[in-house]
Each structure stands twice: as C-alpha cells, then as structure tokens.
Design a protein around this motif. Structure first.
Motif, short mmCIF file in Angstrom:
data_model
loop_
_atom_site.label_atom_id
_atom_site.label_comp_id
_atom_site.label_asym_id
_atom_site.label_seq_id
_atom_site.Cartn_x
_atom_site.Cartn_y
_atom_site.Cartn_z
N PHE A 4 0.82 -1.10 -0.05
CA PHE A 4 -0.14 -0.10 -0.12
C PHE A 4 0.96 1.13 -0.17
CE2 PHE A 4 0.72 -1.25 4.50
CZ PHE A 4 0.90 0.09 5.05
N LYS A 5 0.32 2.19 -0.25
CA LYS A 5 0.87 3.75 -0.23
C LYS A 5 0.34 4.43 0.87
CE LYS A 5 1.93 4.01 -5.24
NZ LYS A 5 3.44 3.65 -5.08
N THR A 6 1.10 5.19 1.55
CA THR A 6 0.72 6.36 2.59
C THR A 6 1.53 7.38 2.29
OG1 THR A 6 0.34 6.18 5.13
CG2 THR A 6 2.37 5.36 4.20
N SER A 7 0.94 8.51 3.19
CA SER A 7 1.72 9.82 3.08
C SER A 7 2.38 10.03 4.53
CB SER A 7 0.67 11.05 2.63
OG SER A 7 1.37 12.18 2.65
N LEU A 8 3.56 10.39 4.51
CA LEU A 8 3.94 10.96 5.87
C LEU A 8 4.76 12.35 5.59
CD1 LEU A 8 6.14 7.73 6.61
CD2 LEU A 8 4.08 8.87 7.96
N GLU A 12 4.65 10.92 -0.16
CA GLU A 12 4.19 9.52 -0.53
C GLU A 12 5.29 8.53 -0.39
OE1 GLU A 12 2.41 7.80 -4.29
OE2 GLU A 12 0.60 8.61 -3.42
N TRP A 13 4.80 7.32 0.59
CA TRP A 13 5.73 6.21 0.37
C TRP A 13 4.92 5.19 0.08
CZ3 TRP A 13 10.69 5.77 2.84
CH2 TRP A 13 11.11 6.92 3.29
N SER A 14 5.77 4.10 -0.37
CA SER A 14 5.18 2.78 -0.62
C SER A 14 5.72 1.81 0.28
CB SER A 14 5.76 2.35 -2.01
OG SER A 14 5.27 1.21 -2.63
N LEU A 57 8.11 2.72 9.45
CA LEU A 57 7.71 4.26 9.32
C LEU A 57 8.20 5.20 10.29
CD1 LEU A 57 3.82 3.07 9.06
CD2 LEU A 57 5.10 4.34 7.27
N GLN A 61 10.04 8.70 9.00
CA GLN A 61 9.38 10.05 9.48
C GLN A 61 10.70 10.65 10.05
OE1 GLN A 61 6.37 9.29 12.54
NE2 GLN A 61 5.07 11.01 11.52
#
Length: 66
Positions: A4-8, A12-14, A57, A61
């Motif tokens: 999945f992808k997420t935003s930090l 955007e990170w995969s 994560l 970060q």
C-alpha cells in the motif's frame, strides 16, 4: 500480501511486502529514504509485520533518530 501507499509529512511512501531474500539478511524490514520505499518480509507472523511496519515508518518519519 498486497502492499500500500501512505503519506508521511506530505511525502508519499510505498510499503511493499517481500520475500526474505529481497532484503538484507537477518532484517525484518528496510526503509529507503531515497526511493521512499519500505520493504517488510511477508513471511513474518502478523504481529511482527505490524510491529515492523510501524518501526520502518518511524525511520521514514525521523531518519536522523535511527
């Protein structure tokens, strides 16, 4: 297991779940700040997958902290 992808912090990170031989030996996960990809071994127990995703994560970060 599907990634999945997420935003930090607006970046955007995969997150990818990979086979054991696709990351450094003896690691459960890896965080690459250049490519913005986090890799986690797919063969871990569910609780260890969750723990490793959270751990990586945190690297993403705050790369200087680790």
């Amino acid at each position: 297991m599907k990634g999945f992808k997420t935003s930090l912090g607006g970046v955007e990170w995969s997150i990818q779940f990979v086979k054991r031989n696709q990351i450094t030996k003896n690691n459960w996960g890896e965080c690459c700040s250049d490519s913005k990809i986090i890799k986690v071994r797919e063969d871990l127990a569910t609780i260890n997958i969750l723990d490793t995703v959270i751990h990586e994560l945190r690297h993403a970060q705050h790369p200087v902290m680790f």
